[in-house]
Design a protein around this motif. Sequence first.
Motif, PDB file in Angstrom:
ATOM      1  N   MET A   1     -13.513  -7.449   0.783  1.00  0.00           N
ATOM      2  CA  MET A   1     -13.271  -7.813   1.053  1.00  0.00           C
ATOM      3  C   MET A   1     -12.126  -7.300   2.296  1.00  0.00           C
ATOM      4  N   THR A   2     -11.757  -7.995   3.475  1.00  0.00           N
ATOM      5  CA  THR A   2     -11.651  -7.415   5.127  1.00  0.00           C
ATOM      6  C   THR A   2     -10.595  -8.109   5.337  1.00  0.00           C
ATOM      7  N   GLY A   3      -9.261  -8.954   4.481  1.00  0.00           N
ATOM      8  CA  GLY A   3      -8.269  -9.779   5.030  1.00  0.00           C
ATOM      9  C   GLY A   3      -8.080 -10.386   3.624  1.00  0.00           C
ATOM     10  N   PRO A   4      -7.007 -11.560   4.042  1.00  0.00           N
ATOM     11  CA  PRO A   4      -6.253 -12.578   2.667  1.00  0.00           C
ATOM     12  C   PRO A   4      -7.962 -13.363   2.400  1.00  0.00           C
ATOM     13  N   ARG A   5      -7.703 -13.721   1.318  1.00  0.00           N
ATOM     14  CA  ARG A   5      -8.869 -14.209   0.541  1.00  0.00           C
ATOM     15  C   ARG A   5      -9.091 -15.527   1.329  1.00  0.00           C
ATOM     16  N   THR A   6      -8.431 -16.107   1.747  1.00  0.00           N
ATOM     17  CA  THR A   6      -9.269 -17.735   1.915  1.00  0.00           C
ATOM     18  C   THR A   6      -9.046 -17.666   3.626  1.00  0.00           C
ATOM     19  N   ILE A 328      -6.373  -2.157   4.405  1.00  0.00           N
ATOM     20  CA  ILE A 328      -5.994  -3.316   3.293  1.00  0.00           C
ATOM     21  C   ILE A 328      -6.744  -1.570   2.096  1.00  0.00           C
ATOM     22  N   THR A 329      -6.539  -2.200   0.969  1.00  0.00           N
ATOM     23  CA  THR A 329      -6.980  -1.457   0.179  1.00  0.00           C
ATOM     24  C   THR A 329      -7.390  -2.805  -1.384  1.00  0.00           C
ATOM     25  N   GLN A 330      -8.686  -2.171  -2.198  1.00  0.00           N
ATOM     26  CA  GLN A 330      -8.547  -3.533  -2.959  1.00  0.00           C
ATOM     27  C   GLN A 330     -10.038  -2.688  -4.068  1.00  0.00           C
ATOM     28  N   SER A 331      -9.325  -2.688  -5.518  1.00  0.00           N
ATOM     29  CA  SER A 331      -9.848  -1.767  -6.254  1.00  0.00           C
ATOM     30  C   SER A 331     -11.036  -2.799  -7.550  1.00  0.00           C
ATOM     31  N   HIS A 376     -11.640  -0.019   0.990  1.00  0.00           N
ATOM     32  CA  HIS A 376     -10.657   0.449   2.363  1.00  0.00           C
ATOM     33  C   HIS A 376     -10.541   0.154   3.337  1.00  0.00           C
ATOM     34  N   GLY A 377     -10.083  -0.680   3.981  1.00  0.00           N
ATOM     35  CA  GLY A 377     -10.529  -0.847   5.929  1.00  0.00           C
ATOM     36  C   GLY A 377      -9.037  -1.162   6.298  1.00  0.00           C
ATOM     37  N   THR A 378      -8.946  -1.059   7.825  1.00  0.00           N
ATOM     38  CA  THR A 378      -7.872  -1.098   8.551  1.00  0.00           C
ATOM     39  C   THR A 378      -8.091  -2.857   9.411  1.00  0.00           C
TER      40      THR A 378
END
Length: 529
Positions: A1-6, A328-331, A376-378
């Motif tokens: 995932m690198t940004g808003p889901r949509t 952006i962090t996602q677990s 984890h991304g920027t």
Amino acid sequence: MTGPRTAVRRTVRSRARGAAIAAFVVLAATVPAAAGASGTQKVDIDLPYVCLFPSGKHSATVRISAALPERVAVGEPIEPEDVTTTVDLPAPAVADLAALDAAGVRAASRLGVGITQGEAAAEATWRGDTEPTALPSTGPLTLTATGDVPSVTGQSTGELTMKAGVFALDLALTTADGGATDPATVTVDCTLADGAPDGGRLAAVLVGTDEDGGTDTPSGPPSRPPSGAPTASGTPGQPERDPADRQGRRAPKVAEPGPGGGTADRSAPTCKYDEKHPAGPMSLNAYITGYSNVNKLDGAALIPPFCTLITQGEPEFVFFPDGTGATITQSSTADLYYRQRLQTPPFEATFLTFDFTPTTATMVLEQTGPMTIDSHGTTDFMFTSTDTYVRAPLVLRVTSLKVNGTPLDVGKKCRTKTSLASPDPEPAKHPGDHLVLHGRGEQVTGEPATGYLLLSGGPLTGKVSIPAFTGCATAGGENLDRLLTASVSGPDNYVKQIQGQTCFVSADELNPDECTDDAQPRKVPVAER
């Protein structure tokens, strides 16, 4: 995932639609025109096999039924239909399963089919699955497996013959309360017994010739040769027939069908949520496949496509004070899935032990704890980069072993002492032994992503140490732990796995570019070295 889901899903879906259109164009160009089939022949044969069960060898009867065309044109696929494999397990074999505290069984069958046409030969595997079946308290057990099987395309004129070969059953066992036995699976290998009717011959299909010996030409509009290669004359649908064609030295082509309304490889196992693993509001599923090196054996083991059920976490954004971007962090969490168990399907690997002895091991990877996916991304809102780490505690279980073609009993509890282990970039935060795979993805807004993203998949790589083995012993008490440890265990074994496009099963409406009609991932990835 690198940004808003949509935003991400829109890009992924657009790319998937483009791929689907391209695949349709290729498919339309390679499907042969209607032709050739003349009548249907029925296969219905009982074959004697000798099978190796935990207690030893026992005779078993395998009944095979199918419908096949009597005659087809050259280049026209032969598609077996209504394939059923019924196995009668004798009472001593059923007692072996009951001794493992099994009360129920579900089986996957694998029948090797030898295909010959003249001097040419090929191999196919007819696979089937049974419904869950209760073990009888005494007496024999009958298991009936059904499933789609590969098509075969003859590449020259002449009779194409199919013959039954080795047979195997992968038995998934459950206890009376619905739990898994130990071991959870048992693989039974069988060989065709002497005196099998007609040597195990199943059927013969006439390819490209009629009863008078003439050549049968497909009707309808011309089509390109099945190989997709241009013909020497430049005329579509009229491949040049060289002497090798006429003498039957071009091997028949074997092609796996696609399951459940999808285009996925039929060899991939079922990948669906069920009552034990119900889907939630953020549920995904995906197939993964790839290779794992075994340094001591100077080879690589192919892990065929397996299923993962993923619960996607919500992304968290932390914006930079100057407004130029954000982190952006996602677990997320995931489970391996095979017939309601946290494991891969059984898979085989063959190596040259001691550089000269062919050794084939049947293995499974079993998940022993929570599997996590941390990203984890920027982003500067135009370009986004993401690093993802997949952590999975897995033990490697060996269910059967053949040395130079001879089965070697390894017992029922042969496995690594501890989980496979990788160096972890954050050991204090993630203690304990577990496999670690890393993927990096990049995306420019409005363009397809490259590398690995959770939603669209991609390559995941890492290095793993294979621990020492334990519980490996023959029925006579010979301890094989040291042999397997010396042959296989060791550090720095390179792993490369490819995750396919996920199916978002929790959507109000399934995306046909990502999911089959029955909510399985449409994309089955191809392993890469």
